[in-house]
Design an enzyme around this catalytic site. Structure first.
Site, PDB file in Angstrom:
ATOM      1  N   THR A 165       0.822  -1.217   0.000  1.00  0.00           N
ATOM      2  CA  THR A 165       0.000   0.000   0.000  1.00  0.00           C
ATOM      3  C   THR A 165       0.855   1.266   0.000  1.00  0.00           C
ATOM      4  O   THR A 165       2.036   1.206   0.329  1.00  0.00           O
ATOM      5  CB  THR A 165      -0.868  -0.052   1.277  1.00  0.00           C
ATOM      6  OG1 THR A 165      -1.738  -1.144   1.154  1.00  0.00           O
ATOM      7  CG2 THR A 165      -1.665   1.189   1.514  1.00  0.00           C
ATOM      8  N   GLY A 216      -0.042  -3.114   5.759  1.00  0.00           N
ATOM      9  CA  GLY A 216       0.230  -4.456   6.272  1.00  0.00           C
ATOM     10  C   GLY A 216      -0.944  -5.366   5.989  1.00  0.00           C
ATOM     11  O   GLY A 216      -1.795  -5.056   5.149  1.00  0.00           O
TER      12      GLY A 216
HETATM   13  N1  ASP Z   1      -3.272  -3.027   4.155  1.00  0.00           N
HETATM   14  C1  ASP Z   1      -3.498  -3.346   2.773  1.00  0.00           C
HETATM   15  C2  ASP Z   1      -4.642  -4.306   2.648  1.00  0.00           C
HETATM   16  O1  ASP Z   1      -4.737  -5.204   3.467  1.00  0.00           O
HETATM   17  C3  ASP Z   1      -2.305  -3.937   2.119  1.00  0.00           C
HETATM   18  C4  ASP Z   1      -1.010  -3.190   2.328  1.00  0.00           C
HETATM   19  O2  ASP Z   1      -0.839  -2.460   3.273  1.00  0.00           O
HETATM   20  O3  ASP Z   1      -0.121  -3.338   1.518  1.00  0.00           O
HETATM   21  O4  ASP Z   1      -5.387  -4.213   1.713  1.00  0.00           O
END
Ligand code: ASP
Length: 295
Positions: A165, A216
């Site tokens: 993200t 995350g």
């Molecule tokens: N938190 C995001 C999700 O679970 C993914 C990420 O942080 O890369 O969609």
């Protein structure tokens, strides 16, 4: 008029793997922060700064967000984003959208042009089109999932989805805070899966005291109400920023989740803890030297 020490903190995801190089992302984060310093010096609002920063990250195709998003198990991309302004607590979010170039701009449009906080799916795409946002003509040629992130995902094994993200938190010279987060979600996610990123209080939070953006394994961040948990520890528990942020990452680990947060308080204190192998991240604060790192 009193002018406050400005700061901009950004992340490019906690899905980093120690065997993989992230030089292009680090260079891009540095460039985005240099631009951010110019915007904030000129008096741009924290809200505008986080939108401009996240939009630059989305457009680059270097992270699992915007142009860099990877398809879900059904073979197409679904993106999530949210934004929150600290002073007013205004916020907006979009979930599982498929047609918009900049999900974070769509989130802002929800905040500014509707009486709602979140729109999802085709309703959100249609709204973005009505709002005049740039749309994707040909998804096949538009998306460019980053080779580094795909490599990191492969290294983590098929049973574990990984992530990348993007997010930003800012403090402007007027003393106001804002946060924004945008994602293509986790690798290997199901059609219709929505993570923490568009959920105010989990993936994104800003109030008068602190601004937070999470990255995350989203399911764990939702279960912890992660971003708001940090703000609540500060507000009700009187904890300083770093202690509150570290405590959240401690809870995340005990639950079995991984990831990180970027946090900025109204006094320009910064915390960027994570329990994953790395987190692409950086910040500028006033005239201090730029900080950029993944591990
Ligand atoms: N938190 C995001 C999700 O679970 C993914 C990420 O942080 O890369 O969609």
């Amino acid at each position: 008029m009193k002018s406050f020490p400005f700061a901009l903190v950004i992340h490019g995801g906690a899905g980093a793997h120690t065997d993989v190089e992230y030089k292009p992302q680090e260079a891009h984060i540095r460039k985005t922060l240099e631009n951010g310093r110019e915007w904030l010096t000129l008096g741009v609002s924290a809200l505008d700064a986080v939108i401009m920063a996240v939009k630059a990250l989305e457009e680059s195709g270097l992270y699992v967000a915007g142009r860099g998003a990877a398809p879900n198990l059904a073979g197409f991309t679904e993106l999530d984003a949210s934004v929150m302004e600290g002073r007013t607590r205004r916020c907006g979010a979009v979930a599982a959208i498929r047609k918009v170039k900049s999900p974070v701009e769509a989130a802002r449009a929800v905040m500014e042009k509707t009486s709602h906080v979140m729109l999802a799916g085709s309703g959100a795409d249609n709204f973005a089109a009505e709002a005049g946002l740039d749309l994707i003509d040909d998804p096949e040629s538009y998306y460019r999932p980053s080779a580094q992130d795909q490599k990191a995902a492969a290294k983590r094994g098929a049973e574990l989805s990984t992530h990348g993200t993007v997010g930003a938190v800012a403090l402007d010279i007027h003393g106001h805070l804002a946060a924004a987060t945008s994602t293509g979600g986790t690798f290997g996610k199901r059609h219709g899966r929505i993570g923490d990123t568009p959920l105010i209080g989990a993936g994104t939070w800003a109030d008068a005291q602190v601004a937070i953006s999470s990255t995350g394994h989203g399911e764990y961040f939702i279960r912890l109400c992660a971003a708001h948990d940090i703000a609540a520890r500060m507000e009700y528990g009187g904890q300083p920023l770093r202690q509150a942020a570290d405590a959240l990452i401690g809870s995340l680990g005990r639950l079995g989740g991984d990831g990180g947060v970027i946090c900025l308080d109204k006094n320009a204190n910064i915390a960027m803890p994570y329990n994953s192998q790395g987190m692409k991240r950086g910040f500028i604060r006033g005239n201090e030297e730029i900080f950029v790192s993944t591990f």
